[in-house]
Design a protein around this motif. Structure first.
Motif, PDB file in Angstrom:
ATOM      1  N   GLY A  37       3.597  -0.524   2.846  1.00  0.00           N
ATOM      2  CA  GLY A  37       2.281  -0.754   2.246  1.00  0.00           C
ATOM      3  C   GLY A  37       1.432  -1.498   3.257  1.00  0.00           C
ATOM      4  N   LYS A  38       0.372  -2.133   2.778  1.00  0.00           N
ATOM      5  CA  LYS A  38      -0.483  -2.871   3.706  1.00  0.00           C
ATOM      6  C   LYS A  38       0.252  -4.107   4.236  1.00  0.00           C
ATOM      7  N   VAL A  39       1.123  -4.655   3.409  1.00  0.00           N
ATOM      8  CA  VAL A  39       1.755  -5.924   3.766  1.00  0.00           C
ATOM      9  C   VAL A  39       3.277  -5.820   3.890  1.00  0.00           C
ATOM     10  N   ASP A  49       7.160  -3.764   4.209  1.00  0.00           N
ATOM     11  CA  ASP A  49       7.936  -2.625   4.690  1.00  0.00           C
ATOM     12  C   ASP A  49       9.134  -2.491   3.756  1.00  0.00           C
ATOM     13  N   LEU A  50       9.395  -1.279   3.271  1.00  0.00           N
ATOM     14  CA  LEU A  50      10.482  -1.047   2.316  1.00  0.00           C
ATOM     15  C   LEU A  50      11.597  -0.257   2.980  1.00  0.00           C
ATOM     16  N   PHE A  51      12.826  -0.764   2.855  1.00  0.00           N
ATOM     17  CA  PHE A  51      13.982  -0.111   3.472  1.00  0.00           C
ATOM     18  C   PHE A  51      14.973   0.323   2.397  1.00  0.00           C
ATOM     19  N   THR A  90      18.775   0.805  -4.578  1.00  0.00           N
ATOM     20  CA  THR A  90      18.420  -0.528  -4.076  1.00  0.00           C
ATOM     21  C   THR A  90      17.556  -0.460  -2.819  1.00  0.00           C
ATOM     22  N   LEU A  91      16.577  -1.347  -2.780  1.00  0.00           N
ATOM     23  CA  LEU A  91      15.693  -1.432  -1.617  1.00  0.00           C
ATOM     24  C   LEU A  91      15.730  -2.838  -1.029  1.00  0.00           C
ATOM     25  N   LEU A  92      15.471  -2.922   0.268  1.00  0.00           N
ATOM     26  CA  LEU A  92      15.198  -4.209   0.886  1.00  0.00           C
ATOM     27  C   LEU A  92      13.671  -4.250   1.044  1.00  0.00           C
ATOM     28  N   PHE A  93      13.085  -5.226   0.371  1.00  0.00           N
ATOM     29  CA  PHE A  93      11.635  -5.327   0.225  1.00  0.00           C
ATOM     30  C   PHE A  93      11.196  -6.438   1.172  1.00  0.00           C
ATOM     31  N   VAL A  94      10.619  -6.071   2.303  1.00  0.00           N
ATOM     32  CA  VAL A  94      10.367  -7.069   3.346  1.00  0.00           C
ATOM     33  C   VAL A  94       8.873  -7.329   3.509  1.00  0.00           C
ATOM     34  N   LEU A 130      16.055  -8.352  -2.093  1.00  0.00           N
ATOM     35  CA  LEU A 130      16.778  -7.149  -2.490  1.00  0.00           C
ATOM     36  C   LEU A 130      16.267  -6.794  -3.882  1.00  0.00           C
ATOM     37  N   VAL A 131      15.800  -5.563  -4.058  1.00  0.00           N
ATOM     38  CA  VAL A 131      15.211  -5.193  -5.370  1.00  0.00           C
ATOM     39  C   VAL A 131      15.758  -3.860  -5.862  1.00  0.00           C
ATOM     40  N   ARG A 132      15.619  -3.656  -7.167  1.00  0.00           N
ATOM     41  CA  ARG A 132      16.003  -2.367  -7.732  1.00  0.00           C
ATOM     42  C   ARG A 132      14.914  -1.350  -7.391  1.00  0.00           C
ATOM     43  N   LYS A 133      15.322  -0.202  -6.927  1.00  0.00           N
ATOM     44  CA  LYS A 133      14.355   0.860  -6.626  1.00  0.00           C
ATOM     45  C   LYS A 133      13.979   1.533  -7.941  1.00  0.00           C
ATOM     46  N   LEU A 134      12.700   1.486  -8.284  1.00  0.00           N
ATOM     47  CA  LEU A 134      12.269   2.042  -9.570  1.00  0.00           C
ATOM     48  C   LEU A 134      11.115   3.009  -9.383  1.00  0.00           C
ATOM     49  N   LYS A 135      10.882   3.799 -10.414  1.00  0.00           N
ATOM     50  CA  LYS A 135       9.743   4.711 -10.384  1.00  0.00           C
ATOM     51  C   LYS A 135       8.496   3.877 -10.672  1.00  0.00           C
ATOM     52  N   VAL A 136       7.592   3.799  -9.693  1.00  0.00           N
ATOM     53  CA  VAL A 136       6.424   2.923  -9.835  1.00  0.00           C
ATOM     54  C   VAL A 136       5.368   3.604 -10.714  1.00  0.00           C
ATOM     55  N   PHE A 137       4.888   2.903 -11.732  1.00  0.00           N
ATOM     56  CA  PHE A 137       3.768   3.436 -12.529  1.00  0.00           C
ATOM     57  C   PHE A 137       2.497   3.361 -11.673  1.00  0.00           C
ATOM     58  N   PHE A 192      -0.629  -7.073 -11.490  1.00  0.00           N
ATOM     59  CA  PHE A 192       0.820  -6.828 -11.569  1.00  0.00           C
ATOM     60  C   PHE A 192       1.086  -5.344 -11.354  1.00  0.00           C
ATOM     61  N   GLU A 193       2.317  -5.045 -10.919  1.00  0.00           N
ATOM     62  CA  GLU A 193       2.767  -3.649 -10.902  1.00  0.00           C
ATOM     63  C   GLU A 193       4.037  -3.551 -11.726  1.00  0.00           C
ATOM     64  N   PHE A 194       4.228  -2.394 -12.339  1.00  0.00           N
ATOM     65  CA  PHE A 194       5.414  -2.180 -13.158  1.00  0.00           C
ATOM     66  C   PHE A 194       6.102  -0.886 -12.745  1.00  0.00           C
TER      67      PHE A 194
HETATM   68  P1  ATP Z   1      -1.566  -3.563  -2.650  1.00  0.00           P
HETATM   69  O1  ATP Z   1      -0.619  -4.687  -2.910  1.00  0.00           O
HETATM   70  O2  ATP Z   1      -2.955  -4.009  -2.348  1.00  0.00           O
HETATM   71  O3  ATP Z   1      -1.477  -2.510  -3.732  1.00  0.00           O
HETATM   72  P2  ATP Z   1       0.113  -2.015  -1.035  1.00  0.00           P
HETATM   73  O4  ATP Z   1       0.315  -1.140  -2.224  1.00  0.00           O
HETATM   74  O5  ATP Z   1      -0.233  -1.380   0.252  1.00  0.00           O
HETATM   75  O6  ATP Z   1      -1.070  -2.924  -1.323  1.00  0.00           O
HETATM   76  P3  ATP Z   1       2.505  -3.597  -0.240  1.00  0.00           P
HETATM   77  O7  ATP Z   1       2.613  -4.865  -1.004  1.00  0.00           O
HETATM   78  O8  ATP Z   1       2.274  -3.696   1.211  1.00  0.00           O
HETATM   79  O9  ATP Z   1       1.427  -2.849  -1.076  1.00  0.00           O
HETATM   80  O10 ATP Z   1       3.816  -2.672  -0.397  1.00  0.00           O
HETATM   81  C1  ATP Z   1       4.623  -2.702  -1.493  1.00  0.00           C
HETATM   82  C2  ATP Z   1       4.827  -1.305  -2.040  1.00  0.00           C
HETATM   83  O11 ATP Z   1       6.097  -1.251  -2.698  1.00  0.00           O
HETATM   84  C3  ATP Z   1       3.799  -0.933  -3.117  1.00  0.00           C
HETATM   85  O12 ATP Z   1       3.410   0.413  -2.925  1.00  0.00           O
HETATM   86  C4  ATP Z   1       4.568  -1.067  -4.422  1.00  0.00           C
HETATM   87  O13 ATP Z   1       4.099  -0.213  -5.423  1.00  0.00           O
HETATM   88  C5  ATP Z   1       5.982  -0.688  -4.002  1.00  0.00           C
HETATM   89  N1  ATP Z   1       7.059  -1.285  -4.828  1.00  0.00           N
HETATM   90  C6  ATP Z   1       7.118  -2.536  -5.292  1.00  0.00           C
HETATM   91  N2  ATP Z   1       8.263  -2.762  -5.980  1.00  0.00           N
HETATM   92  C7  ATP Z   1       8.957  -1.600  -5.962  1.00  0.00           C
HETATM   93  C8  ATP Z   1      10.211  -1.183  -6.520  1.00  0.00           C
HETATM   94  N3  ATP Z   1      10.988  -2.017  -7.213  1.00  0.00           N
HETATM   95  N4  ATP Z   1      10.606   0.103  -6.331  1.00  0.00           N
HETATM   96  C9  ATP Z   1       9.819   0.954  -5.594  1.00  0.00           C
HETATM   97  N5  ATP Z   1       8.633   0.626  -5.041  1.00  0.00           N
HETATM   98  C10 ATP Z   1       8.193  -0.638  -5.217  1.00  0.00           C
END
Ligand code: ATP
Ligand code: MG
Length: 311
Positions: free
Chosen positions: A20-22, A24-26, A32-36, A106-113, A217-219
């Protein structure tokens, strides 16, 4: 605080799923993802070419703090959080471990709404602009006579937007349009959880000297249990407007703990929405200082102390 600024991360043993902008997801495994969280910073949807040292750790440890607070206070709330440390099975080199230390989750990989669950408690930013021209916020009729940064009468409101692809801008949608995108059942639950999380967090923050004016928030969906799960970062200066309570005064802009300093500098220099802008040292320092202050007020801990605890 580490003076190392990390704006891009590559891990030899883990494939990068997305960025994303901030963050990096591995991929760790199927579930499972590593949310960095890097030290990248964006303003007006554009990423600066240099970062803010310490920002990735502040956002990660603050999010982890909020997950603890929210899940202890909101019955039934589920989050994507699994822990702060990558498992041994990731086989990271010692250099890579140092690079992601305190900034990974470390986070659960989920379908993002594909909906941004925005909650506003105060009239500010685009909400204030809309109120001035139409008397509404997100199309919702508001009483006359409100001022810049007034608390929204009757309490916080849910003002969703679409979740745009990287480089695109989010667009406001009505709760009914959100229901069309994600389905009525999930839309209701997202709205309910977003409002409850906001109210719980706003009360918690107010006791610690911070007004949360609004937040996003994101869900995600746990497809096995059909549960709506709180994901992403939560209640950080990147996703929220934080105002110091002791300086709050209605009728004017507030001095905030977020990216306002950076946004003001970009506007003053005529660099708003330009690609590849490098922030001068004073902007980097002032922004980092504000993020750190917000962290310390909300967690009641110095950043270094929180880092030690996380080790
Ligand atoms: P913004 O925060 O302004 O929306 P961005 O979407 O570019 O910017 P980042 O925070 O850089 O976001 O990257 C995080 C990304 O990971 C987002 O696209 C978010 O929807 C996604 N994400 C967050 N949690 C999970 C998860 N558990 N499973 C899958 N994807 C996730
Ligand atoms: Mg994000």
């Amino acid at each position: 605080m580490t003076s190392l600024t990390v704006t891009d991360i590559t891990l030899t043993s883990l494939p990068k799923l997305a960025h994303g902008k901030v963050r990096d997801l591995f991929t760790v495994d199927d579930k499972t993802l590593l949310f960095v969280c890097t030290d990248r910073i964006s303003a007006y949807d554009v990423i600066m070419s240099n970062g803010v040292p310490g920002k990735g750790a502040i956002l990660t440890l603050l999010t982890a703090h909020w997950f603890r607070v929210l899940t202890s206070q909101i019955p039934g709330l589920k989050t994507h959080f699994l822990g702060l440390h990558p498992p041994q099975s990731c086989h990271l080199t010692s250099g890579e471990q140092a690079l992601i230390k305190h900034r990974s989750m470390l986070v659960r990989k989920l379908k993002v709404f594909p909906v941004e669950a925005i909650v506003r408690g105060y009239l500010t930013g685009s909400g204030w602009k809309e109120y001035q021209s139409k008397g509404t916020v997100h199309g919702i009729e508001m009483p006359k006579g409100l001022q810049n940064c007034s608390a929204i009468p009757g309490g916080a409101i849910y003002t969703p937007s679409t979740k745009a692809e990287l480089g695109e801008h989010d667009e406001n949608i009505t709760p009914a349009q959100a229901a069309k995108i994600v389905g009525e059942k999930y839309a209701k639950r997202i709205e309910e959880l977003a409002l409850t999380c906001y109210k719980t967090a706003a009360a918690y923050a107010l006791e610690r000297g911070i007004i949360i004016a609004d937040t996003k928030f994101e869900f995600g969906l746990d497809e096995e249990t059909d549960e709506v799960v709180l994901i992403d970062e939560v209640l950080t200066p990147d996703s929220s407007r934080f105002w110091p309570k002791d300086k709050y005064e209605v009728g004017r802009e507030q001095e905030s703990f977020d990216k306002q300093f950076l946004r003001d500098w970009l506007t003053k220099e005529g660099l708003k929405a330009k690609e590849g802008v490098a922030m001068p040292e004073e902007v980097v320092k002032a922004t980092g200082k504000r993020y750190r202050e917000a962290f310390e007020l909300l967690t009641g801990k110095k950043l270094e102390e929180a880092m030690k605890e996380a080790d």
